[in-house]
Design an enzyme around this catalytic site. Structure first.
Site, PDB file in Angstrom:
ATOM      1  N   GLY A   1     -60.332  66.699 -33.547  1.00 27.46           N
ATOM      2  CA  GLY A   1     -60.046  65.332 -33.115  1.00 27.46           C
ATOM      3  C   GLY A   1     -61.251  64.467 -33.472  1.00 27.46           C
TER       4      GLY A   1
ATOM      5  N   ALA B   1     -54.100  58.061 -30.214  1.00 29.35           N
ATOM      6  CA  ALA B   1     -54.716  56.953 -29.451  1.00 29.35           C
ATOM      7  C   ALA B   1     -54.259  55.632 -30.046  1.00 29.35           C
ATOM      8  CB  ALA B   1     -56.229  57.072 -29.494  1.00 29.35           C
ATOM      9  N   GLN B   2     -53.867  54.737 -29.166  1.00 34.41           N
ATOM     10  CA  GLN B   2     -53.277  53.479 -29.640  1.00 34.41           C
ATOM     11  C   GLN B   2     -54.228  52.313 -29.463  1.00 34.41           C
ATOM     12  OE1 GLN B   2     -49.739  52.974 -27.302  1.00 34.41           O
ATOM     13  NE2 GLN B   2     -48.618  54.577 -28.379  1.00 34.41           N
ATOM     14  N   GLY B   3     -54.515  52.037 -28.186  1.00 37.13           N
ATOM     15  CA  GLY B   3     -55.147  50.774 -27.796  1.00 37.13           C
ATOM     16  C   GLY B   3     -56.442  50.484 -28.502  1.00 37.13           C
TER      17      GLY B   3
ATOM     18  N   GLU C   1     -58.336  45.136 -22.351  1.00 37.78           N
ATOM     19  CA  GLU C   1     -57.506  46.131 -21.672  1.00 37.78           C
ATOM     20  C   GLU C   1     -57.830  46.106 -20.181  1.00 37.78           C
ATOM     21  OE1 GLU C   1     -56.081  49.592 -24.568  1.00 37.78           O
ATOM     22  OE2 GLU C   1     -58.174  49.756 -24.076  1.00 37.78           O
TER      23      GLU C   1
ATOM     24  N   ASP D   1     -57.533  74.558 -23.662  1.00 36.55           N
ATOM     25  CA  ASP D   1     -58.157  75.815 -24.110  1.00 36.55           C
ATOM     26  C   ASP D   1     -59.666  75.850 -23.851  1.00 36.55           C
ATOM     27  OD1 ASP D   1     -55.608  75.859 -25.114  1.00 36.55           O
ATOM     28  OD2 ASP D   1     -56.171  76.352 -27.163  1.00 36.55           O
TER      29      ASP D   1
ATOM     30  N   HIS E   1     -51.358  58.007 -16.787  1.00 34.87           N
ATOM     31  CA  HIS E   1     -51.215  56.669 -17.379  1.00 34.87           C
ATOM     32  C   HIS E   1     -49.999  56.002 -16.760  1.00 34.87           C
ATOM     33  CE1 HIS E   1     -50.972  53.400 -20.215  1.00 34.87           C
ATOM     34  NE2 HIS E   1     -52.134  53.770 -20.717  1.00 34.87           N
TER      35      HIS E   1
ATOM     36  N   ARG F   1     -56.441  51.690 -13.861  1.00 32.36           N
ATOM     37  CA  ARG F   1     -55.263  52.509 -14.156  1.00 32.36           C
ATOM     38  C   ARG F   1     -54.674  53.227 -12.960  1.00 32.36           C
ATOM     39  NH1 ARG F   1     -56.218  55.401 -19.923  1.00 32.36           N
ATOM     40  NH2 ARG F   1     -55.861  53.440 -20.981  1.00 32.36           N
TER      41      ARG F   1
ATOM     42  N   HIS G   1     -52.281  62.014 -18.567  1.00 32.34           N
ATOM     43  CA  HIS G   1     -52.801  61.372 -19.780  1.00 32.34           C
ATOM     44  C   HIS G   1     -54.192  61.843 -20.180  1.00 32.34           C
ATOM     45  CE1 HIS G   1     -53.163  58.246 -22.752  1.00 32.34           C
ATOM     46  NE2 HIS G   1     -54.227  57.710 -22.166  1.00 32.34           N
TER      47      HIS G   1
ATOM     48  N   ARG H   1     -61.052  56.935 -15.497  1.00 30.93           N
ATOM     49  CA  ARG H   1     -61.595  56.464 -16.771  1.00 30.93           C
ATOM     50  C   ARG H   1     -61.205  55.016 -17.051  1.00 30.93           C
ATOM     51  NH1 ARG H   1     -59.341  56.700 -22.447  1.00 30.93           N
ATOM     52  NH2 ARG H   1     -57.366  57.141 -21.418  1.00 30.93           N
TER      53      ARG H   1
ATOM     54  N   LEU I   1     -62.612  57.404 -26.445  1.00 32.80           N
ATOM     55  CA  LEU I   1     -62.959  57.532 -27.867  1.00 32.80           C
ATOM     56  C   LEU I   1     -64.435  57.205 -28.070  1.00 32.80           C
ATOM     57  CD1 LEU I   1     -59.819  56.053 -29.686  1.00 32.80           C
ATOM     58  CD2 LEU I   1     -60.643  58.401 -29.794  1.00 32.80           C
TER      59      LEU I   1
HETATM   60  C1  LIG Z   1     -51.161  58.919 -26.500  1.00 34.07           C
HETATM   61  C2  LIG Z   1     -52.623  58.745 -26.239  1.00 34.07           C
HETATM   62  C3  LIG Z   1     -53.212  57.511 -26.383  1.00 34.07           C
HETATM   63  C4  LIG Z   1     -54.570  57.336 -26.151  1.00 34.07           C
HETATM   64  N1  LIG Z   1     -55.133  56.114 -26.367  1.00 34.07           N
HETATM   65  C5  LIG Z   1     -56.484  55.992 -26.243  1.00 34.07           C
HETATM   66  C6  LIG Z   1     -57.124  54.774 -26.592  1.00 34.07           C
HETATM   67  O1  LIG Z   1     -56.497  53.823 -27.030  1.00 34.07           O
HETATM   68  N2  LIG Z   1     -58.477  54.708 -26.444  1.00 34.07           N
HETATM   69  C7  LIG Z   1     -59.225  55.755 -25.990  1.00 34.07           C
HETATM   70  O2  LIG Z   1     -60.450  55.633 -25.880  1.00 34.07           O
HETATM   71  N3  LIG Z   1     -58.627  56.911 -25.660  1.00 34.07           N
HETATM   72  C8  LIG Z   1     -57.293  57.068 -25.798  1.00 34.07           C
HETATM   73  N4  LIG Z   1     -56.710  58.254 -25.487  1.00 34.07           N
HETATM   74  C9  LIG Z   1     -57.564  59.375 -25.097  1.00 34.07           C
HETATM   75  C10 LIG Z   1     -58.293  59.874 -26.342  1.00 34.07           C
HETATM   76  O3  LIG Z   1     -57.419  59.823 -27.439  1.00 34.07           O
HETATM   77  C11 LIG Z   1     -58.777  61.288 -26.171  1.00 34.07           C
HETATM   78  O4  LIG Z   1     -59.483  61.419 -24.990  1.00 34.07           O
HETATM   79  C12 LIG Z   1     -59.697  61.664 -27.297  1.00 34.07           C
HETATM   80  O5  LIG Z   1     -59.086  61.373 -28.515  1.00 34.07           O
HETATM   81  C13 LIG Z   1     -60.055  63.130 -27.231  1.00 34.07           C
HETATM   82  O6  LIG Z   1     -60.673  63.475 -28.429  1.00 34.07           O
HETATM   83  P1  LIG Z   1     -61.283  64.916 -28.614  1.00 34.07           P
HETATM   84  O7  LIG Z   1     -61.826  64.959 -29.995  1.00 34.07           O
HETATM   85  O8  LIG Z   1     -62.159  65.240 -27.489  1.00 34.07           O
HETATM   86  O9  LIG Z   1     -60.018  65.894 -28.475  1.00 34.07           O
HETATM   87  P2  LIG Z   1     -58.659  65.880 -29.273  1.00 34.07           P
HETATM   88  O10 LIG Z   1     -58.516  64.671 -30.086  1.00 34.07           O
HETATM   89  O11 LIG Z   1     -57.572  66.203 -28.338  1.00 34.07           O
HETATM   90  O12 LIG Z   1     -58.840  67.118 -30.269  1.00 34.07           O
HETATM   91  C14 LIG Z   1     -58.827  68.438 -29.799  1.00 34.07           C
HETATM   92  C15 LIG Z   1     -58.775  69.366 -31.006  1.00 34.07           C
HETATM   93  O13 LIG Z   1     -59.071  70.700 -30.603  1.00 34.07           O
HETATM   94  C16 LIG Z   1     -58.137  71.605 -31.165  1.00 34.07           C
HETATM   95  N5  LIG Z   1     -58.130  72.774 -30.295  1.00 34.07           N
HETATM   96  C17 LIG Z   1     -57.895  72.806 -28.957  1.00 34.07           C
HETATM   97  N6  LIG Z   1     -58.033  74.062 -28.498  1.00 34.07           N
HETATM   98  C18 LIG Z   1     -58.366  74.836 -29.546  1.00 34.07           C
HETATM   99  C19 LIG Z   1     -58.628  76.209 -29.713  1.00 34.07           C
HETATM  100  N7  LIG Z   1     -58.592  77.066 -28.683  1.00 34.07           N
HETATM  101  N8  LIG Z   1     -58.920  76.680 -30.947  1.00 34.07           N
HETATM  102  C20 LIG Z   1     -58.945  75.841 -32.010  1.00 34.07           C
HETATM  103  N9  LIG Z   1     -58.703  74.517 -31.911  1.00 34.07           N
HETATM  104  C21 LIG Z   1     -58.421  74.031 -30.694  1.00 34.07           C
HETATM  105  C22 LIG Z   1     -56.870  70.803 -31.227  1.00 34.07           C
HETATM  106  O14 LIG Z   1     -55.980  71.377 -32.128  1.00 34.07           O
HETATM  107  C23 LIG Z   1     -57.415  69.438 -31.663  1.00 34.07           C
HETATM  108  O15 LIG Z   1     -57.607  69.431 -33.054  1.00 34.07           O
HETATM  109  C24 LIG Z   1     -55.346  58.439 -25.722  1.00 34.07           C
HETATM  110  C25 LIG Z   1     -54.756  59.684 -25.555  1.00 34.07           C
HETATM  111  C26 LIG Z   1     -53.406  59.858 -25.819  1.00 34.07           C
HETATM  112  C27 LIG Z   1     -52.796  61.200 -25.643  1.00 34.07           C
END
Ligand SMILES: Cc1cc2nc3c(=O)[nH]c(=O)nc-3n(C[C@H](O)[C@H](O)[C@H](O)COP(=O)(O)OP(=O)(O)OC[C@H]3O[C@@H](n4cnc5c(N)ncnc54)[C@H](O)[C@@H]3O)c2cc1C
Length: 541
Positions: free
Chosen positions: A14, A50-52, A120, A217, A238, A286, A347, A382, A388
């Site tokens: 991510g 992530a949208q906003g 927001e 995980d 959310h 929220r 969420h 949050r 992000l």
């Molecule tokens: C619909 C939606 C809208 C959102 N909108 C916003 C927004 O507008 N602004 C904002 O700030 N936040 C937003 N959020 C929250 C934000 O997107 C997330 O908190 C943030 O993107 C998390 O990023 P990350 O890199 O920590 O994890 P993630 O982006 O969830 O990435 C996790 C990664 O780990 C991998 N993974 C997990 N477990 C394992 C494992 N055991 N082995 C190998 N790979 C694994 C997954 O496959 C994935 O690739 C939103 C969330 C959602 C669901």
């Protein structure tokens, strides 16, 4: 068992994982390269949806300030955010957002070429940057994935799940074991820097905005390894997920930014109700908006409330929210003419692996960044678009930290590590489980008793049910496939959230108990709840 060595291993692709890989690659002396392992394909993650937008407290946004952003974050966090962490992350946002742009992240601009900032909920200033109107996550992930694919220091392994961390006798992390679902083989990867960027746990709930992979995980891996986790009771629901039918479980998000642009929450008669709950109405924090909608649904025995966006100028609405309007249209809703049916959904995970903003956890050699970490930024709730920001600031700080230490791969592996590896060399009993059914049972338990409103009786009952499910599943940590591993991890997360929720005998932020009055005052006492791999649950003042 096949084995390899890397200077750093990143679990997850991510925003946090991708950006960390690029920054580590640019800053460190890497004799053995960086490995990214990811459960499905590169970039598939919560981040992608992530949208906003992302918070940017930028110098060029005259009128905004670090202190205003700190105040907004602390207020939303309901007394549990760590002020020093909030300040550090806010201060770094300018540098990191500008750095992201150098990696090809292209935020929306006005016709004069200047960045377009939106508003927001619970923000006191327009400071949210976005991409493609409402597809910010995709914009960030696509740009960073492209760079990762062309970086010679980075190897990507897709369709692989990390199943166990290798902790030696001295309690230092030395690598991990992964299961490759394509080859159906286990592999050992040694490294002196293992970075968990595995995202959240929304999938433990029946209704969630999170994609299928958000099964928590990283929380299981860290907990099983003996790391300290904190604040696991704080799960953000959310307020506005698209609720077209009670059977749709992964619910499409209707971003907070729609309310930021003027949309109103109404009941089925078209009557607004937010004034009853908060003076900021639709732009209240929220958790308050979520509880208001939940309450309105309860008193009117409805499956949903509505978000009326048709009062926003039609051209502006379609231009700002192309993804949302298209998704609603696919579900038969013209958002320029009709209110959108919405309901709350799980969420975001505010708690997680206790970590510093450079990712350091309680276990040397193990780092956590992004949603799986708990730095103290979010507290009990949050603030929109802070997540992000936390992903990229912590990835940036982690890379800085790693550039100052020796990333040599471990030379000696002790018996404790070899014993762990041995478990995965042995065969596992072939008993079959209906994982879809088991996951559905767990999600129902969590939604009904560990959801938006909680109490002692429901939580106690949920904990017993979760433990029964656990007892009826594999005793060995080795499983047969990715789905089984995910279920195992969901069980751990469900237990941690429930145990922590039972122990927090108050209502605060997103943790709301109808047997305790809501206490959101910032000045109130501040407890951090820690959980570690034992039955004990510590509350440190
Ligand atoms: C619909 C939606 C809208 C959102 N909108 C916003 C927004 O507008 N602004 C904002 O700030 N936040 C937003 N959020 C929250 C934000 O997107 C997330 O908190 C943030 O993107 C998390 O990023 P990350 O890199 O920590 O994890 P993630 O982006 O969830 O990435 C996790 C990664 O780990 C991998 N993974 C997990 N477990 C394992 C494992 N055991 N082995 C190998 N790979 C694994 C997954 O496959 C994935 O690739 C939103 C969330 C959602 C669901």
């Amino acid at each position: 068992m096949k084995h390899s060595e890397y200077s750093a291993i990143i679990v997850g692709s991510g925003a946090a994982g991708l950006y960390a890989a690029l920054k580590i690659s640019s800053k460190s002396q890497l004799s053995d390269g960086i490995l990214i392992i990811t459960k499905t394909r590169l970039g598939e993650s919560n981040s992608r949806y992530a949208q906003g937008g992302i918070v940017g407290v930028l110098h060029q946004n005259a009128g905004d300030s670090i202190s205003m952003h700190i105040d907004d974050t602390l207020r939303a966090g309901a007394g549990l955010s760590d002020k020093a962490t909030v300040k550090q992350i806010s201060e770094l946002s300018d540098r990191v957002i500008n750095d992201l742009m150098k990696y090809g992240v292209d935020f929306d601009k006005n016709t004069d070429g200047k960045l377009n900032f939106t508003l927001e909920a619970a923000h006191s200033y327009r400071r949210i940057l976005h991409i493609g109107g409402d597809s910010t996550g995709k914009g960030i992930v696509d740009a960073l994935s492209l760079k990762v694919q062309s970086d010679k220091n980075i190897t990507v392994m897709e369709n692989c799940i990390a199943v166990e961390l290798l902790i030696n006798e001295a309690k230092v992390c030395k690598g991990l074991i992964l299961y490759n679902s394509v080859t159906d083989e286990y592999e050992v990867v040694y490294s002196s820097a293992v970075i968990l960027a595995t995202g959240g746990l929304g999938q433990i709930y029946k209704y969630t905005t999170n994609p299928d992979g958000a099964t928590g995980d990283g929380f299981d891996l860290a907990y099983n390894a003996g790391a300290i986790l904190q604040d696991m009771e704080f799960v953000q629901f959310h307020p506005t997920a698209l609720a077209v039918s009670p059977t749709s479980k992964n619910r499409f998000l209707i971003s907070e930014a729609v309310r930021g642009e003027g949309a109103k929450l109404v009941n089925k008669n078209g009557t607004e109700f937010m004034a009853k709950y908060h003076d900021k109405r639709e732009l209240a924090p929220r958790d308050i908006v979520t509880r208001a909608i939940y309450n309105e649904m309860q008193i009117s025995h409805s499956d949903n409330m509505y978000l009326n966006a048709s009062i926003i100028d039609k051209a502006k609405l379609l231009m700002r929210f192309p993804t949302i309007s298209k998704m609603c249209e696919m579900n038969g809703i013209d958002i320029t003419a009709k209110p959108i049916p919405i309901a709350p959904a799980a969420h975001y995970t505010m708690g997680g692996i206790k970590s510093e903003i450079n990712g350091k956890t309680s276990i040397p050699g193990l780092y956590a960044i992004g949603e799986v970490s708990s730095t103290g930024l979010h507290g009990a709730n949050r603030l929109a678009s802070n997540s992000l920001l936390e992903c990229v600031v912590c990835a940036y700080e982690l890379a800085n930290y790693l550039s100052s230490i020796n990333l040599e791969v471990p030379k000696t592996i002790d018996q404790t590590v070899l014993n762990k590896i041995d478990v995965y060399s042995q065969s596992v009993d072939t008993q079959e489980y209906n994982i879809d059914e088991l996951k559905a049972d767990l999600k129902d338990i969590m939604w009904n008793n560990v959801g938006i409103i909680r109490n002692n009786e429901g939580l106690t009952q949920a904990l017993e049910q979760i433990r029964n499910l656990k007892n009826n599943f594999r005793k060995n940590r080795k499983c047969l496939n990715i789905e089984e591993y995910e279920y195992r991890n969901m069980l751990t997360c469900a237990e941690l959230v429930t145990k922590s929720a039972l122990a927090r005998k108050e209502s605060r932020g997103a943790h709301s108990r109808n047997d305790f009055k809501q206490t959101d005052e910032v000045a109130n006492h501040s407890y951090i709840s820690n959980v570690q791999n034992s039955e004990s649950l510590e509350y440190a003042k």
